[in-house]
Write a protein that holds these residues in place. Structure first.
Motif, PDB file in Angstrom:
ATOM      1  N   TRP A 113       0.835  -1.201   0.000  1.00  0.00           N
ATOM      2  CA  TRP A 113       0.000   0.000   0.000  1.00  0.00           C
ATOM      3  C   TRP A 113       0.875   1.259   0.000  1.00  0.00           C
ATOM      4  O   TRP A 113       0.620   2.215  -0.717  1.00  0.00           O
ATOM      5  N   ASP A 116       2.511   1.738  -3.440  1.00  0.00           N
ATOM      6  CA  ASP A 116       1.587   2.299  -4.431  1.00  0.00           C
ATOM      7  C   ASP A 116       1.424   3.799  -4.239  1.00  0.00           C
ATOM      8  O   ASP A 116       1.386   4.567  -5.212  1.00  0.00           O
ATOM      9  N   ASN A 117       1.321   4.223  -2.971  1.00  0.00           N
ATOM     10  CA  ASN A 117       1.194   5.658  -2.710  1.00  0.00           C
ATOM     11  C   ASN A 117       2.443   6.416  -3.138  1.00  0.00           C
ATOM     12  O   ASN A 117       2.357   7.529  -3.694  1.00  0.00           O
ATOM     13  N   ARG A 119       4.550   5.504  -5.475  1.00  0.00           N
ATOM     14  CA  ARG A 119       4.595   5.520  -6.951  1.00  0.00           C
ATOM     15  C   ARG A 119       3.663   6.586  -7.507  1.00  0.00           C
ATOM     16  O   ARG A 119       3.983   7.253  -8.500  1.00  0.00           O
ATOM     17  N   SER A 120       2.501   6.753  -6.880  1.00  0.00           N
ATOM     18  CA  SER A 120       1.570   7.785  -7.321  1.00  0.00           C
ATOM     19  C   SER A 120       2.175   9.179  -7.138  1.00  0.00           C
ATOM     20  O   SER A 120       2.073  10.042  -8.020  1.00  0.00           O
TER      21      SER A 120
END
Length: 277
Positions: A113, A116-117, A119-120
């Motif tokens: 999680w 992913d944050n 990478r965003s």
């Protein structure tokens, strides 16, 4: 003496830590520039304070004083340009460094999680870095085509809307005009904002249409940027919008004006004087 001061400042700025914030850098540059400007203008004496008499021992005439003042002002403009280029360069480096640091954090993260944050966030920083390079890169050089630069902006805006932009045809006509750097930057931001508003509001409900972008200069040395569409019209949407306020602000900064007309679609036209180079 002026040249030595520039070299010393350049070396100082390049030797700063990469993580220094842009705000601190701008503050340092502003204080340094103000101090040197005071010296150039002879406020409080200093290396560049004007001498009361000429080399022949006589008081210089009015024409000599004017020429000396013009020379100092030209040197000040060149020095401020140097500072601006350094701030732009440091901003670019800081954004690139942030992307690299996030890359290391993604590799070290043990949680999917969190990864992913990160990478965003990294993707947003990459977009910001590309936008910075597009608007503040060396677009003012003679080897850089204005037509190519504005076309890249149009393509970038259209691509950002994904499938929606695929239903809209785009035509571009740009005259190769040499503009000053601040004019090119403002023109780029105005075009970006106008195109964004077109794609947001002119073609709802999967409506198809066309958008035409043109830029030229008339016989009175007035530049005209026009963004035309055959959509549904968006005067009510424009009214009071932040986008319109930005465009009007940039147009005012160019000593120009924004005009919006509606006839079988909408035309937004920004006109401003072509500055003497």
């Amino acid at each position: 003496m002026v040249r030595a001061s520039r070299i010393d400042l350049w070396g100082y700025l390049r030797g700063r830590d990469q993580t220094v914030t842009v705000a601190m850098l701008i503050g340092e540059c502003a204080r340094t520039c103000l101090g040197l400007t005071r010296q150039w203008l002879g406020i409080g004496g200093g290396t560049f304070a004007p001498h009361p008499r000429g080399a022949d021992g006589k008081s210089p005439g009015p024409s000599h004083g004017v020429a000396r003042r013009i020379e100092k002002l030209e040197a000040e403009v060149a020095y401020r340009q140097l500072l601006l280029e350094e701030v732009i360069h440091r901003t670019k480096n800081t954004l690139q460094l942030a992307v690299i640091i996030l890359d290391e954090q993604i590799d070290a993260a043990g949680d999917a999680w969190i990864s992913d944050n990160l990478r965003s966030l990294q993707k947003q920083l990459r977009t910001l870095s590309r936008t910075h390079n597009r608007y503040y890169g060396p677009i003012h050089s003679e080897s850089r085509s204005l037509n190519l630069h504005l076309s890249e902006i149009c393509s970038s805006v259209f691509n950002s809307f994904g499938e929606r932009s695929g239903r809209i045809a785009l035509s571009i006509s740009v005259a190769e005009i040499q503009l000053r750097r601040h004019q090119e930057i403002s023109l780029s931001l105005i075009l970006d904002e106008l195109l964004t508003n077109v794609l947001k509001h002119a073609f709802p409900c999967r409506r198809r249409g066309t958008v035409a972008v043109s830029f030229d200069v008339d016989d009175h040395s007035i530049c005209h940027l026009a963004v035309r569409d055959d959509g549904v019209g968006r005067h009510l949407t424009y009214r009071g919008s932040t986008g319109l306020a930005l465009v009007q602000g940039f147009a005012s900064g160019l000593r120009g004006c924004l005009e919006i007309t509606s006839h079988r679609g909408t035309t937004a036209r920004v006109s401003f004087p072509l500055a003497a180079r």
